[in-house]
Motif scaffolding. Structure first.
Motif, mmCIF file in Angstrom:
data_model
loop_
_atom_site.group_PDB
_atom_site.id
_atom_site.type_symbol
_atom_site.label_atom_id
_atom_site.label_comp_id
_atom_site.label_asym_id
_atom_site.label_seq_id
_atom_site.Cartn_x
_atom_site.Cartn_y
_atom_site.Cartn_z
ATOM 1 N N SER A 4 0.145 -13.751 -9.153
ATOM 2 C CA SER A 4 0.198 -14.273 -7.788
ATOM 3 C C SER A 4 1.631 -14.311 -7.251
ATOM 4 O O SER A 4 1.914 -15.004 -6.296
ATOM 5 C CB SER A 4 -0.429 -15.673 -7.731
ATOM 6 O OG SER A 4 0.196 -16.539 -8.651
ATOM 7 N N PHE A 37 -3.983 -12.345 -6.673
ATOM 8 C CA PHE A 37 -4.203 -13.026 -5.395
ATOM 9 C C PHE A 37 -2.863 -13.432 -4.806
ATOM 10 O O PHE A 37 -1.819 -13.313 -5.441
ATOM 11 C CB PHE A 37 -5.146 -14.228 -5.547
ATOM 12 C CG PHE A 37 -4.647 -15.329 -6.445
ATOM 13 C CD1 PHE A 37 -3.927 -16.388 -5.926
ATOM 14 C CD2 PHE A 37 -4.908 -15.302 -7.806
ATOM 15 C CE1 PHE A 37 -3.473 -17.411 -6.758
ATOM 16 C CE2 PHE A 37 -4.475 -16.316 -8.640
ATOM 17 C CZ PHE A 37 -3.754 -17.375 -8.115
ATOM 18 N N GLY A 38 -2.916 -13.926 -3.570
ATOM 19 C CA GLY A 38 -1.701 -14.408 -2.903
ATOM 20 C C GLY A 38 -0.615 -13.350 -2.849
ATOM 21 O O GLY A 38 -0.876 -12.187 -2.541
ATOM 22 N N THR A 70 -7.415 -13.246 -0.018
ATOM 23 C CA THR A 70 -6.046 -12.813 0.279
ATOM 24 C C THR A 70 -6.061 -11.599 1.195
ATOM 25 O O THR A 70 -5.297 -11.531 2.166
ATOM 26 C CB THR A 70 -5.285 -12.486 -1.025
ATOM 27 O OG1 THR A 70 -5.213 -13.660 -1.828
ATOM 28 C CG2 THR A 70 -3.886 -11.972 -0.735
#
Length: 108
Positions: A4, A37-38, A70
């Motif tokens: 992330s 993610f992110g 995301t």
């Protein structure tokens, strides 16, 4: 494995760890998921600097999964992402659910 961060060194480390786990245990004897993610999204975009390593990771049997939350937040579609990866609705939820099932979660 959770990614992330938007740091190229972190991305490389995560891919190294996946390879090391598969080498130690045998790729057919361990299940590995790389959940992104992110800020880690750049790792799995179609123009990632590590595209060939992503291919190698998938060819080695690891699942490579991108968070759709995301993508939606950043207005990206599957066409913007690396071909062949999988998708989960929420990367954080995927990690939580795997922990409930007894999976170890690592973060480089």
């Amino acid at each position: 494995m959770q990614v992330s961060d938007d740091n190229l060194a972190t991305w490389n480390q995560a891919l190294n760890v996946v390879r090391n786990i598969q080498t130690e245990y045998g790729k057919d004897k361990v299940d590995v998921e790389l959940v992104v993610f992110g800020n880690g999204i750049g790792l799995l975009q179609f123009d990632s600097q590590l595209a060939s390593r992503i291919n190698d990771t998938m060819a080695g049997g690891a699942k490579v999964l991108m968070c759709q939350n995301t993508m939606k937040a950043r207005k990206l579609t599957e066409a913007d992402m690396h071909a062949g990866i999988g998708y989960v609705k929420a990367g954080v939820v995927e990690i939580i659910e795997k922990q409930k099932q007894g999976w170890a979660v690592l973060r480089p």
